[in-house]
Design a protein around this motif. Structure first.
Motif, mmCIF file in Angstrom:
data_model
loop_
_atom_site.group_PDB
_atom_site.id
_atom_site.type_symbol
_atom_site.label_atom_id
_atom_site.label_comp_id
_atom_site.label_asym_id
_atom_site.label_seq_id
_atom_site.Cartn_x
_atom_site.Cartn_y
_atom_site.Cartn_z
ATOM 1 N N UNK A 42 0.819 -1.207 0.000
ATOM 2 C CA UNK A 42 0.000 0.000 0.000
ATOM 3 C C UNK A 42 0.856 1.262 0.000
ATOM 4 N N UNK A 43 1.917 1.263 0.794
ATOM 5 C CA UNK A 43 2.802 2.436 0.825
ATOM 6 C C UNK A 43 3.491 2.648 -0.517
ATOM 7 N N UNK A 44 3.928 1.561 -1.159
ATOM 8 C CA UNK A 44 4.590 1.686 -2.460
ATOM 9 C C UNK A 44 3.620 2.230 -3.507
ATOM 10 N N UNK A 45 2.380 1.746 -3.486
ATOM 11 C CA UNK A 45 1.387 2.238 -4.440
ATOM 12 C C UNK A 45 1.119 3.725 -4.245
ATOM 13 N N UNK A 46 1.098 4.163 -2.992
ATOM 14 C CA UNK A 46 0.864 5.586 -2.718
ATOM 15 C C UNK A 46 2.061 6.437 -3.133
ATOM 16 N N UNK A 47 3.264 5.976 -2.830
ATOM 17 C CA UNK A 47 4.467 6.752 -3.139
ATOM 18 C C UNK A 47 4.648 6.938 -4.639
ATOM 19 N N UNK A 48 4.383 5.894 -5.421
ATOM 20 C CA UNK A 48 4.630 5.967 -6.868
ATOM 21 C C UNK A 48 3.407 6.411 -7.663
ATOM 22 N N UNK A 49 2.363 6.857 -6.997
ATOM 23 C CA UNK A 49 1.238 7.463 -7.692
ATOM 24 C C UNK A 49 0.364 6.503 -8.459
ATOM 25 N N UNK A 50 0.187 5.287 -7.943
ATOM 26 C CA UNK A 50 -0.708 4.333 -8.587
ATOM 27 C C UNK A 50 -2.142 4.836 -8.448
ATOM 28 N N UNK A 51 -2.929 4.639 -9.508
ATOM 29 C CA UNK A 51 -4.314 5.074 -9.655
ATOM 30 C C UNK A 51 -4.424 6.541 -10.042
ATOM 31 N N UNK A 52 -3.337 7.291 -9.975
ATOM 32 C CA UNK A 52 -3.346 8.669 -10.434
ATOM 33 C C UNK A 52 -2.683 8.789 -11.807
ATOM 34 N N UNK A 53 -1.516 8.165 -11.932
ATOM 35 C CA UNK A 53 -0.776 8.247 -13.193
ATOM 36 C C UNK A 53 -0.354 6.879 -13.695
ATOM 37 N N UNK A 54 0.034 5.998 -12.758
ATOM 38 C CA UNK A 54 0.531 4.687 -13.121
ATOM 39 C C UNK A 54 -0.398 3.589 -12.617
ATOM 40 N N UNK A 55 -0.278 2.437 -13.227
ATOM 41 C CA UNK A 55 -0.800 1.209 -12.644
ATOM 42 C C UNK A 55 0.402 0.439 -12.117
#
Length: 287
Positions: A42-55
């Motif tokens: 969950x932290x990695x998904x938040x840090x790298x902008x998953x669901x905003x710019x990346x999957x």
């Protein structure tokens, strides 16, 4: 199509996250392989902008050790997760633009010698499962192939190098030689204390017919990590990476053309962001 592999050596510090994101923005890859996130899923998904710019597809770290991630731009690439462990991830990549597909294996090898033997067997098994397809290995095996891949420190032949070379030969892999530098990791010391090694690169399966494709790798400038990111550009032979798009006047005289453009504009996927960003994404889709 551009791939990027990067051992970021942790993303817990806010300043370091900013530097890593800036480095990714400058490289402009479509698929990113990250090693050593040192974060939970969950932290990695938040840090790298998953669901905003990346999957993204992530493997959780064990405390402050390890952690893997594969990121991709969903507008131009479709990625299907296949399997993973604490040392590797395997996905199927399909480009929506250049009709290109491959299996991608993101690797972060163990540092302990006692774990290496099983690790080589696991990656060999993955490669055997996709032997008839194009396989790209984004590697940080935590091992070097020869004396030429290390500068400074103690340089001697060891069992780890021998096992690594045996693994490469057995699986008929070959490396895409990167321009821009001979080494991808440094201990950041000066003078005689400086040590540099080549730990990061891309390998391809030799059995695949690569004639229609051209592969170009490059070591990029580092930002926030002691590892340098390495990019891999895949393009069709004879086709430039950035083809200019030009509207032909005869298209406008074609019956129903303008109506079709309106349909394409409405079918463009909805993206989050500023209006200008949304406008350019719609233009890109219609193109």
């Amino acid at each position: 199509m551009k791939f990027l592999t990067w051992n970021v050596r942790g993303c817990n510090a806010p300043d370091k996250r900013h530097l890593i994101k800036r480095g990714l923005d400058q490289a402009k890859p479509k698929v990113i392989c990250i090693q050593e996130t040192k974060l939970g899923i969950e932290d990695a998904a938040r840090v790298f902008g998953v669901r905003q710019r990346w999957s993204g597809f992530f493997v959780e770290s064990e405390g402050d050790l390890g952690g893997l991630g594969i990121l991709w731009n969903p507008l131009v690439v479709q990625v299907d997760a296949i399997s993973s462990s604490k040392h590797w991830q395997m996905v199927k990549v399909n480009s929506k633009i250049m009709k290109f597909s491959c299996f991608l294996i993101n690797v972060y090898g163990p540092t302990l010698a006692v774990e290496k033997c099983q690790f080589w067997k696991d990656i060999t098994k993955l490669l055997e499962e996709v032997r008839l397809a194009l396989a790209i290995v984004a590697r940080d095996f935590n091992a070097t192939l020869s004396f030429l891949e290390k500068r400074g420190g103690v340089r001697r032949m060891c069992r780890m190098q021998f096992d690594f070379q045996t693994f490469v030969d057995y699986n008929a892999l070959f490396e895409v030689v990167a321009k821009g530098g001979s080494f991808t990791w440094t201990n950041r010391r000066w003078g005689f204390s400086n040590i540099a090694e080549k730990l990061d690169s891309f390998f391809l399966a030799r059995d695949w017919n690569l004639a229609p494709l051209v592969f170009e790798a490059e070591v990029l400038a580092t930002s926030g990590s002691d590892h340098f990111p390495v990019s891999l550009v895949v393009q069709k032979d004879g086709v430039p990476l950035k083809c200019p798009f030009k509207v032909e006047k005869m298209w406008l005289r074609e019956l129903g053309f303008r109506d079709q453009v309106v349909v394409w504009w409405k079918e463009a996927p909805v993206v989050e962001g500023f209006l200008v960003f949304q406008f350019f994404k719609k233009i890109s889709y219609v193109k």
